[in-house]
Enzyme design. Structure first.
Site, PDB file in Angstrom:
ATOM      1  NE  ARG A   1     -14.887  20.578  20.323  1.00 52.93           N
ATOM      2  CZ  ARG A   1     -15.573  20.264  21.860  1.00 52.93           C
ATOM      3  NH1 ARG A   1     -16.586  20.463  21.672  1.00 52.93           N
ATOM      4  NH2 ARG A   1     -14.840  19.885  22.662  1.00 52.93           N
TER       5      ARG A   1
ATOM      6  NE  ARG B   1     -13.981  20.908  31.327  1.00 53.11           N
ATOM      7  CZ  ARG B   1     -14.864  21.107  30.221  1.00 53.11           C
ATOM      8  NH1 ARG B   1     -15.690  21.836  30.099  1.00 53.11           N
ATOM      9  NH2 ARG B   1     -14.592  20.151  29.306  1.00 53.11           N
TER      10      ARG B   1
ATOM     11  NE  ARG C   1     -18.304  17.271  19.512  1.00 52.76           N
ATOM     12  CZ  ARG C   1     -18.107  17.563  20.666  1.00 52.76           C
ATOM     13  NH1 ARG C   1     -19.121  18.033  21.229  1.00 52.76           N
ATOM     14  NH2 ARG C   1     -17.030  17.419  21.269  1.00 52.76           N
TER      15      ARG C   1
HETATM   16  P1  AP5 Z   1     -15.981  21.728  26.103  1.00 55.09           P
HETATM   17  O1  AP5 Z   1     -16.339  22.385  24.824  1.00 55.09           O
HETATM   18  O2  AP5 Z   1     -16.845  21.890  27.185  1.00 55.09           O
HETATM   19  O3  AP5 Z   1     -15.855  20.153  25.640  1.00 55.09           O
HETATM   20  P2  AP5 Z   1     -16.284  18.748  26.767  1.00 55.09           P
HETATM   21  O4  AP5 Z   1     -16.675  19.217  28.052  1.00 55.09           O
HETATM   22  O5  AP5 Z   1     -15.160  18.033  26.541  1.00 55.09           O
HETATM   23  O6  AP5 Z   1     -17.905  18.537  26.222  1.00 55.09           O
HETATM   24  P3  AP5 Z   1     -18.129  18.296  24.478  1.00 55.09           P
HETATM   25  O7  AP5 Z   1     -18.497  19.748  23.834  1.00 55.09           O
HETATM   26  O8  AP5 Z   1     -16.978  17.521  24.070  1.00 55.09           O
HETATM   27  O9  AP5 Z   1     -19.480  17.335  24.785  1.00 55.09           O
HETATM   28  P4  AP5 Z   1     -20.745  17.627  25.254  1.00 55.09           P
HETATM   29  O10 AP5 Z   1     -20.894  16.839  26.471  1.00 55.09           O
HETATM   30  O11 AP5 Z   1     -21.124  19.085  25.278  1.00 55.09           O
HETATM   31  O12 AP5 Z   1     -21.595  16.658  24.191  1.00 55.09           O
HETATM   32  P5  AP5 Z   1     -22.433  17.197  22.731  1.00 55.09           P
HETATM   33  O13 AP5 Z   1     -23.756  17.549  23.309  1.00 55.09           O
HETATM   34  O14 AP5 Z   1     -21.609  18.133  21.941  1.00 55.09           O
HETATM   35  O15 AP5 Z   1     -14.583  22.014  26.590  1.00 55.09           O
HETATM   36  C1  AP5 Z   1     -13.382  22.012  25.419  1.00 55.09           C
HETATM   37  C2  AP5 Z   1     -12.149  22.300  26.073  1.00 55.09           C
HETATM   38  O16 AP5 Z   1     -12.303  23.665  26.587  1.00 55.09           O
HETATM   39  C3  AP5 Z   1     -11.722  21.656  27.354  1.00 55.09           C
HETATM   40  O17 AP5 Z   1     -10.998  20.155  26.962  1.00 55.09           O
HETATM   41  C4  AP5 Z   1     -10.654  22.463  27.982  1.00 55.09           C
HETATM   42  O18 AP5 Z   1      -9.568  22.482  27.370  1.00 55.09           O
HETATM   43  C5  AP5 Z   1     -11.338  23.980  27.770  1.00 55.09           C
HETATM   44  N1  AP5 Z   1     -12.476  24.250  28.799  1.00 55.09           N
HETATM   45  C6  AP5 Z   1     -14.020  24.476  28.810  1.00 55.09           C
HETATM   46  N2  AP5 Z   1     -14.500  24.498  29.913  1.00 55.09           N
HETATM   47  C7  AP5 Z   1     -13.196  24.644  30.725  1.00 55.09           C
HETATM   48  C8  AP5 Z   1     -13.301  24.998  32.223  1.00 55.09           C
HETATM   49  N3  AP5 Z   1     -14.562  25.364  32.820  1.00 55.09           N
HETATM   50  N4  AP5 Z   1     -12.048  24.948  32.943  1.00 55.09           N
HETATM   51  C9  AP5 Z   1     -10.849  24.626  32.190  1.00 55.09           C
HETATM   52  N5  AP5 Z   1     -10.899  24.285  30.836  1.00 55.09           N
HETATM   53  C10 AP5 Z   1     -12.057  24.260  30.153  1.00 55.09           C
HETATM   54  O19 AP5 Z   1     -22.464  15.749  22.060  1.00 55.09           O
HETATM   55  C11 AP5 Z   1     -21.414  14.981  21.447  1.00 55.09           C
HETATM   56  C12 AP5 Z   1     -22.026  14.281  20.405  1.00 55.09           C
HETATM   57  O20 AP5 Z   1     -22.893  13.088  20.747  1.00 55.09           O
HETATM   58  C13 AP5 Z   1     -22.789  15.149  19.526  1.00 55.09           C
HETATM   59  O21 AP5 Z   1     -22.496  14.798  18.007  1.00 55.09           O
HETATM   60  C14 AP5 Z   1     -24.172  14.898  19.556  1.00 55.09           C
HETATM   61  O22 AP5 Z   1     -25.018  14.982  18.461  1.00 55.09           O
HETATM   62  C15 AP5 Z   1     -24.176  13.530  20.039  1.00 55.09           C
HETATM   63  N6  AP5 Z   1     -25.030  13.260  21.322  1.00 55.09           N
HETATM   64  C16 AP5 Z   1     -25.253  13.792  22.235  1.00 55.09           C
HETATM   65  N7  AP5 Z   1     -26.241  13.459  22.970  1.00 55.09           N
HETATM   66  C17 AP5 Z   1     -26.538  12.033  22.480  1.00 55.09           C
HETATM   67  C18 AP5 Z   1     -27.510  11.103  22.715  1.00 55.09           C
HETATM   68  N8  AP5 Z   1     -28.248  10.903  23.960  1.00 55.09           N
HETATM   69  N9  AP5 Z   1     -27.422   9.915  22.211  1.00 55.09           N
HETATM   70  C19 AP5 Z   1     -26.520   9.772  21.014  1.00 55.09           C
HETATM   71  N10 AP5 Z   1     -25.788  10.969  20.708  1.00 55.09           N
HETATM   72  C20 AP5 Z   1     -25.813  11.952  21.151  1.00 55.09           C
END
Ligand code: AP5
Length: 222
Positions: A167, A94, A133
């Site tokens: 979350r 990231r 979500r």
């Molecule tokens: P993390 O858990 O990685 O969160 P994020 O990157 O913010 O990503 P999300 O999990 O929120 O989203 P996603 O892209 O996986 O979407 P999802 O598939 O769930 O990180 C959380 C925190 O941890 C960070 O803020 C930071 O503090 C820390 N952190 C983590 N890694 C780090 C690193 N490397 N360095 C530093 N800090 C770090 O989908 C979302 C929703 O949309 C779901 O409900 C799903 O059903 C729906 N959905 C998915 N795809 C579709 C579609 N095509 N159409 C319609 N709905 C859809």
């Protein structure tokens, strides 16, 4: 799957782009291991470990946790015997520092990156994705109030569980900070991989199955 696709894959995109959703599908379909730093951090927070206590403040504020902590976490994940089957990185790297550390770790293991897949999304739509979500508290199956509701209201389709988790960082206010962190710290790794010719873009606004198909095409699996 082709030999090339068995190399580590990175799913990249802003919060809510669908990285976790697609990583889980790839895991089921190809037996790859999903290494999600977000999931690992949430598990550490739940356990109440020192690492979890350190990460909690950053996560709840929507800020990135320190690079050294994240790099150690991925180094541990890569040691797992299952990772030899091939893995998908979801949420890591990231920052440019994390990307450079990953290169060094992979080189040490004689591995090289397969593809870096950027999930291009309309950021306006991400708030709706994030705020709707939820996850089954018992089996971890992911749902969405509108896009993927349970077949029977309040009951998990997979395990019959009736308790769901949302979350703490999935709210409109924290989302602003998460998106700002993505633009300032994560987006700069796109040119880092683009220069190496391994970056591919998919339309993350398509339906879940259509996005999965685009990814399969990138991996040469269809
Ligand atoms: P993390 O858990 O990685 O969160 P994020 O990157 O913010 O990503 P999300 O999990 O929120 O989203 P996603 O892209 O996986 O979407 P999802 O598939 O769930 O990180 C959380 C925190 O941890 C960070 O803020 C930071 O503090 C820390 N952190 C983590 N890694 C780090 C690193 N490397 N360095 C530093 N800090 C770090 O989908 C979302 C929703 O949309 C779901 O409900 C799903 O059903 C729906 N959905 C998915 N795809 C579709 C579609 N095509 N159409 C319609 N709905 C859809």
């Amino acid at each position: 799957m082709t030999a090339q696709a068995a190399n580590p894959i990175i799913l990249l995109g802003p919060p809510g782009a669908g990285k976790g959703t697609q990583a889980r599908l790839l895991e089921e379909k190809h037996g790859l291991i999903q290494l999600s730093t977000g999931d690992l951090l949430r598990a550490a927070v739940k356990e109440g470990s020192a690492l979890g206590r350190e990460a909690k403040t950053y996560m709840e504020a929507g800020k990135l946790a320190p690079d050294d902590l994240m790099i150690r976490m991925i180094a541990d994940g890569l040691q797992k015997p299952e990772a030899r089957r091939g893995f998908i990185l979801d949420g890591f790297p990231r920052t440019v520092a994390q990307a450079a550390a990953l290169d060094a770790m992979l080189e040490q293991k004689g591995l090289s990156l397969g593809h870096v897949i950027v999930m291009a999304v309309d950021e306006e739509a991400l708030i709706t994705r994030i705020t709707g979500r939820m996850t089954c508290a018992k089996c971890g199956e992911g749902y969405h109030d509108s896009f993927k509701p349970t077949a029977k209201p309040g009951v998990c389709d997979k395990c019959g569980g009736t308790s769901f988790i949302r979350r703490p960082d999935d709210n409109a206010e924290t989302m602003k900070t998460r998106l700002a962190a993505y633009h300032a710290q994560t987006a700069p790794i796109i040119p880092y991989y683009e220069k190496r010719g391994i970056l591919r873009r998919v339309d993350g606004m398509a339906g879940v199955d259509a996005v999965a198909l685009q990814i399969e095409k990138v991996l040469g699996a269809v």
